[in-house]
Design an enzyme around this catalytic site. Structure first.
Site, PDB file in Angstrom:
ATOM      1  N   ASP B 427      -0.696  -4.972  -3.507  1.00  0.00           N
ATOM      2  CA  ASP B 427      -1.415  -6.157  -3.082  1.00  0.00           C
ATOM      3  C   ASP B 427      -0.354  -7.129  -2.557  1.00  0.00           C
ATOM      4  OD1 ASP B 427      -3.435  -8.117  -2.890  1.00  0.00           O
ATOM      5  OD2 ASP B 427      -2.735  -8.968  -4.773  1.00  0.00           O
ATOM      6  N   ASP B 608      -8.281  -7.098  -7.266  1.00  0.00           N
ATOM      7  CA  ASP B 608      -7.560  -5.825  -7.393  1.00  0.00           C
ATOM      8  C   ASP B 608      -8.039  -5.036  -8.605  1.00  0.00           C
ATOM      9  OD1 ASP B 608      -5.804  -6.332  -5.238  1.00  0.00           O
ATOM     10  OD2 ASP B 608      -4.685  -7.689  -6.528  1.00  0.00           O
TER      11      ASP B 608
END
Lengths: 52, 709
Positions: B427, B608
């Site tokens: 990420d 996430d």
């Protein structure tokens, strides 16, 4: 044989005493903070500890 | 040893548990315990250094924010732990430790008696010693064997078999047969073998459980990103602090600058900007006014807001993500650990071997008694003593080594899966970058300016002020003395320094592209603008290089806009996918999965969460959201990204050692089993073989100690 009759109970009794002690200390929280215990010996008990 | 507690501690006072991750030394313990005991409204404080927690007993009227404030005043960040799950929990380890202690005691004492028998005790003495051994062994097997019996019974009930089935059968049969031998004045009793087996296996079980506890302690010490509650405005105009679980639809909560929202809602009053990076990965702050919807978990940056709650607790927008996460986690729970994979063929093999030696000796005409004795010897010898220790011993040593480097691994299977990854997805916000604004042009300030800026920044809880304070303190700036500092929410802090009006606050003109900034003005001089940026983690490039040297290809999956991701991707030379929803990240992982890759997901945000749960293995920084931390297999502390390749490297080293341990355990069986089948294994040989192989396996595991360096 009389020696054994005396010694075996003593040996087992001492072992049991240790086991009982371990159970007590486990229930009493003696093992809850092992890292902290090693640091606490460095602390002064009086009020004038490093408060700053 | 205790902090001096004032006399007011006598009554039973409410206690609140806080996690204080910042304590590092003996000084911190005394600072917290002594300092808190003197704070108003607090009776006493007790530090648990191992779990990095403080238990504060305080007067009933002292509120949670006041307590956090009191700990903050001592220089520590504290987060209340309200979830009872994080408080209790190591009950399993404790039960295993008790069983282990009993087995250890019994094994020692039985061995004491057995040595006499082996050295040639005869007749009545031998019988007496056997009876004594039995008197110790039978209660021990019943007490200490429970974890195995339970697990074996559960497996059998579902028509499966696991490692615990041969263990349970072996221990029970050996004890029963030895009892029979004792009654019949036989020469050999296997009480020592049965109890020693339990002892070694419980060692392995206990280590495994301790590892999970330690990581859980570490993780719960870091749970901090959802607000534990909010100030609720009551009809009379007063405000009252309400815990997150008590918040209801229709309440109005006050959210100060620098606070996270505890529930979803609609803005009723106030203007501010919000940092939603935890939810969406979007790095730029979102401006917001009355009538607009905001979600739990976002951070209020500028001004105070009044928010009417529309959804709280399980009904928040977060619940959707939680559902996705649950589904994704199911695929991971199907992963079979290496020890269980070994047990799949090991358990039936052991049973077949023992049964066929019994049948074989019966056919050879040895009589059922002798045949049974040999079958039991085979069961004891093959019982996976070393096998039971091989995996947990290696994994706990590796997890300990990793913990010293700031990686908290949640359980042993995480290490096994981490060793297998060959792709890494990162990420951006909060993972490759630090996820917090850092001042980038401090050089624009001269030395007196820095001193003034620090003096003013210290007064405010605004995130930019806090970040400025951290940066200035890191530079070793000493604050100037200022008088009459006043903070106007949303505008800034003003004060007098030597009679001159100084101000730190919102810059007069908005900057283009909504960058974060603040301005320092001294008297009538033109204000100096300080820019903030979400900086890249240090060592990112080196860490990615190490990963690719380990044969792991990295890429970026981000929920942020393409303009924000492109510079980072270009700088690191990574492929990037942008503007991704949680579902898109899941799809990206599924695609790689289908291509036969094992994906390591590294991320922090709530968005996430599902991807972290779905990845073959996953890592999250300590600054991650609760959801991220819960879903990840391991958490890494600190700003550097270096723990990521380190974790993979150590996990692979651990797998190597585990495999070596397995080979040794199997090699031991190859030698010992034929002896047992031939009926040449006496209790003495069984005891030697069992403890010898266990010690070798543990010694081999200890080699992992320096593996994280």
């Amino acid at each position: 044989m009389t020696g054994i009759a005396l010694l075996i109970p003593i040996a087992l009794g001492l072992g049991l005493l240790g086991l009982a002690g371990f159970f007590w200390s486990l229930g009493n929280g003696q093992f809850d903070d092992l890292d902290g215990a090693s640091l606490r010996i460095l602390l002064d008990d009086d009020e004038a500890g490093p408060v700053s | 040893m205790n902090a001096p507690a004032p006399a007011k501690a006598l009554a039973a006072l409410p206690e609140t548990l806080f996690s204080v991750p910042g304590m590092r030394c003996a000084g911190c313990i005394s600072k917290l315990e002594t300092g808190l005991a003197h704070a108003p409204g607090i009776a006493a404080a007790r530090v648990n250094f191992t779990a990095k927690r403080v238990t504060v007993s305080h007067l009933p009227e002292t509120t949670l924010p006041e307590l956090v404030e009191a700990i903050g005043a001592l220089g520590f960040d504290a987060q209340p732990l309200l979830d009872p799950m994080t408080v209790t929990g190591d009950q399993e380890s404790r039960d295993l430790l008790k069983a282990l202690a009993v087995a250890g005691f019994a094994a020692m004492n039985i061995m004491l008696l057995s040595v006499s028998v082996w050295s040639g005790a005869e007749g009545g003495t031998r019988d007496l010693f056997h009876w004594l051994s039995g008197a110790i062994a039978v209660p021990t097997v019943i007490y200490s064997g429970r974890p195995f019996f339970k697990s074996a019974w559960a497996a059998l009930k579902h028509g499966r078999t696991n490692m615990d089935v041969p263990i349970s059968i072996g221990v029970t049969l050996a004890t029963a047969l030895s009892l029979f031998e004792t009654i019949m004045h036989g020469a050999h009793a296997y009480f020592d073998g049965a109890v020693m087996l339990l002892f070694f296996l419980l060692c392995g079980r206990w280590l495994d459980s301790v590892m999970r506890d330690r990581a859980r302690d570490g993780v719960s010490a870091l749970l901090k990103n959802t607000a534990p509650g909010a100030l609720v405005l009551e009809s009379g105009g007063q405000s009252r602090w309400v815990a997150a679980s008590e918040l209801r639809q229709g309440m109005t909560m006050l959210v100060a600058a620098g606070e996270r929202l505890a529930a979803d809602g609609v803005v009723a009053k106030g203007q501010s900007r919000l940092d939603a990076s935890l939810l969406t990965g979007e790095s730029a702050p979102v401006p917001l006014g009355p009538g607009e919807r905001i979600h739990a978990g976002t951070l209020n940056l500028d001004g105070p807001l009044e928010v009417e709650i529309t959804a709280a607790g399980a009904e928040t927008a977060v619940a959707d993500i939680a559902r996705l996460m649950e589904e994704a986690a199911q695929s991971k729970s199907r992963y079979v650990r290496i020890a269980d994979r070994a047990a799949r063929w090991y358990a039936p093999a052991v049973h077949t071997l023992a049964l066929s030696s019994f049948v074989g000796w019966m056919i050879a005409g040895a009589g059922w008694h002798h045949s049974l004795l040999i079958a039991v010897a085979v069961l004891i010898i093959t019982c996976p003593c070393a096998l039971g220790l091989a995996v947990p011993a290696a994994q706990i040593v590796a997890a300990g080594a990793l913990m010293k480097r700031g990686v908290l691994v949640k359980d042993g299977s995480a290490l096994e899966r981490l060793a297998e990854v060959d792709r890494a997805l990162f990420d951006k916000t909060g993972t490759l970058t630090l996820g917090r604004p850092d001042p980038v042009n401090l050089d624009a300030l001269d030395a007196p300016g820095k001193a003034l800026a620090l003096a003013l920044a210290r007064v405010s809880r605004h995130p930019l002020s806090q970040s400025l304070r951290r940066a200035l303190e890191a530079e070793g700036v000493t604050a100037a003395s200022v008088e009459g500092a006043v903070e106007t929410p949303g505008a800034g802090v003003e004060a007098l320094a030597k009679g001159v009006r100084v101000r730190l606050g919102r810059p007069e003109s908005q900057l283009e592209d909504g960058r974060l900034a603040c301005a320092l003005s001294v008297g009538d001089a033109s204000p100096v603008t300080i820019l903030f940026e979400d900086a890249m983690r240090p060592d990112v490039r080196a860490s990615l290089a190490t990963l690719s040297a380990l044969g792991i290809e990295s890429a970026i999956v981000s929920g942020d806009r393409e303009e924000a991701v492109r510079p980072v991707a270009a700088q690191l030379g990574l492929a990037a996918q942008t503007g991704m929803l949680p579902e898109d990240k899941l799809a990206a992982i599924a695609e790689l999965d289908a291509a036969g890759h094992k994906v390591l997901m590294v991320g922090d945000g709530l968005n996430d969460g599902p991807a972290l749960a779905a990845g073959h293995a996953s890592l999250a920084p300590a600054s991650a959201s609760d959801a991220g931390q819960n879903a990840a297999d391991a958490i890494f502390l600190g700003d550097s990204l270096d723990p990521v390749p380190t974790a993979v490297r150590v996990a692979r080293a651990t797998q190597r050692i585990v495999r070596q341990n397995f080979i040794m355990a199997i090699g031991y069986n190859v030698i010992a089993v034929p002896l047992a089948i031939l009926g040449m294994v006496t209790p003495l040989i069984a005891a030697l073989a069992m403890s010898g192989s266990s010690l070798i396996v543990v010694a081999n595991a200890l080699r992992l100690k320096g593996s994280a360096r």
